[in-house]
Write a protein that holds these residues in place. Structure first.
Motif, short mmCIF file in Angstrom:
data_model
loop_
_atom_site.label_atom_id
_atom_site.label_comp_id
_atom_site.label_asym_id
_atom_site.label_seq_id
_atom_site.Cartn_x
_atom_site.Cartn_y
_atom_site.Cartn_z
N ALA A 68 0.84 -1.20 0.00
CA ALA A 68 0.00 0.00 0.00
C ALA A 68 0.87 1.24 0.00
O ALA A 68 1.85 1.33 0.75
CB ALA A 68 -0.91 0.00 1.22
N GLY A 69 0.54 2.18 -0.86
CA GLY A 69 1.33 3.39 -1.00
C GLY A 69 2.32 3.34 -2.13
O GLY A 69 2.84 4.38 -2.56
N SER A 70 2.59 2.13 -2.65
CA SER A 70 3.54 1.97 -3.75
C SER A 70 2.89 1.49 -5.03
O SER A 70 3.54 1.48 -6.08
CB SER A 70 4.65 0.97 -3.36
OG SER A 70 5.38 1.44 -2.26
N LEU A 71 1.63 1.09 -4.96
CA LEU A 71 0.94 0.59 -6.16
C LEU A 71 0.52 1.73 -7.08
O LEU A 71 0.68 1.66 -8.30
CB LEU A 71 -0.29 -0.23 -5.75
CG LEU A 71 -1.18 -0.70 -6.88
CD1 LEU A 71 -0.46 -1.74 -7.74
CD2 LEU A 71 -2.48 -1.29 -6.34
N VAL A 72 -0.04 2.78 -6.50
CA VAL A 72 -0.63 3.87 -7.27
C VAL A 72 0.04 5.19 -6.89
O VAL A 72 0.28 5.46 -5.72
CB VAL A 72 -2.15 3.99 -7.00
CG1 VAL A 72 -2.77 4.99 -7.97
CG2 VAL A 72 -2.82 2.65 -7.10
N HIS A 73 0.32 5.99 -7.90
CA HIS A 73 0.83 7.34 -7.66
C HIS A 73 -0.19 8.31 -8.23
O HIS A 73 -0.52 8.25 -9.42
CB HIS A 73 2.18 7.53 -8.33
CG HIS A 73 2.80 8.87 -8.07
ND1 HIS A 73 3.31 9.22 -6.85
CD2 HIS A 73 2.98 9.94 -8.88
CE1 HIS A 73 3.78 10.46 -6.91
NE2 HIS A 73 3.58 10.92 -8.14
N VAL A 74 -0.71 9.19 -7.38
CA VAL A 74 -1.67 10.19 -7.83
C VAL A 74 -0.89 11.41 -8.32
O VAL A 74 -0.22 12.10 -7.53
CB VAL A 74 -2.64 10.59 -6.70
CG1 VAL A 74 -3.58 11.69 -7.19
CG2 VAL A 74 -3.44 9.37 -6.23
N LEU A 75 -0.95 11.67 -9.63
CA LEU A 75 -0.25 12.80 -10.21
C LEU A 75 -1.03 14.10 -10.00
O LEU A 75 -0.45 15.15 -9.73
CB LEU A 75 -0.01 12.56 -11.69
CG LEU A 75 0.92 11.38 -11.99
CD1 LEU A 75 0.83 10.97 -13.44
CD2 LEU A 75 2.34 11.74 -11.63
N ASP A 76 -2.34 14.01 -10.14
CA ASP A 76 -3.22 15.13 -9.84
C ASP A 76 -4.64 14.58 -9.75
O ASP A 76 -4.84 13.36 -9.83
CB ASP A 76 -3.12 16.26 -10.89
CG ASP A 76 -3.40 15.78 -12.31
OD1 ASP A 76 -4.43 15.11 -12.53
OD2 ASP A 76 -2.58 16.07 -13.20
#
Length: 213
Positions: A68-76
């Motif tokens: 968790a925290g490394s799967l998805v990166h929110v760009l905006d």
């Protein structure tokens, strides 16, 4: 089975007559941008399901998982990126995206019955500064699926409740289907001794998750 004996639904009017119309709340829950709660969910999710289709409409569903925290990166609020790690190189979903950018994503949190669904248009990125934020165990992603969000909404827990998915008392993973090594020998690697497959799918399999074979 004789399909000529089936009662088939062939148009939207017949479907609506059978299921009824969605409630106003069900229709209104779609959003076109990520909210703070959506961001919190994505940060807590270690697992997602990705649905794609090729140019002819042939579909594929694949899974992605990371801490968790490394799967998805929110760009905006309109853009997310999902890390790709070393695998078997089939790249079925990515080949589909090259032909048809439309994707459907579903993000899970273990123990939760509700899920977060994101639909949008995807592209493949081989490197970007944000890859540093998706590093796990010293390894940056080999690729990222960047999704421009079109709709996002929460999906209810009924399917998970019906399945009893998070109830350990219902788990019996090898009661009917044999362990992974046996499946591999019967279905994929007929000439490989079972002891070698048990070793391959043993502790080292998890140890090498972020190393390209």
């Amino acid at each position: 089975m004789r399909s000529q004996d089936w009662s088939e639904i062939t148009d939207e009017a017949a479907l609506a007559a059978l299921l009824g119309e969605p409630t106003p709340a069900a229709l209104a829950k779609e959003r076109s941008a990520l909210t703070a709660i959506d961001r919190d969910w994505l940060a807590a999710s270690p697992f997602c399901v990705i649905g794609t289709a090729d140019a002819e409409g042939r579909c594929d569903v694949s899974t992605k998982g990371d801490p968790a925290g490394s799967l998805v990166h929110v760009l905006d609020e309109h853009t997310i990126a999902i890390a790709e790690r070393p695998g078997n190189r089939r790249a079925d979903s990515y080949r589909n995206v090259l032909a048809n950018p439309h994707v459907g994503l579903e993000f899970l949190i273990p123990g939760r019955g509700d899920t977060l669904r994101v639909n949008g248009r995807a592209r493949l990125v081989s490197d970007a500064p944000f890859f540093d934020d998706l590093e796990v165990k010293g390894h940056r992603p080999v690729l990222a699926l960047v999704v421009d969000v079109e709709t996002v909404f929460f999906h209810c827990a009924k399917a998970f409740l019906r399945a009893g998915l998070w109830k350990p008392e219902t788990w019996a993973p090898e009661a009917v289907v044999p362990r992974r090594a046996v499946v591999a020998q019967r279905m994929e690697r007929a000439g490989t001794p079972l002891d070698q497959l048990d070793e391959y799918y043993g502790p080292r399999y998890e140890e090498n998750l972020y190393v390209q074979p």
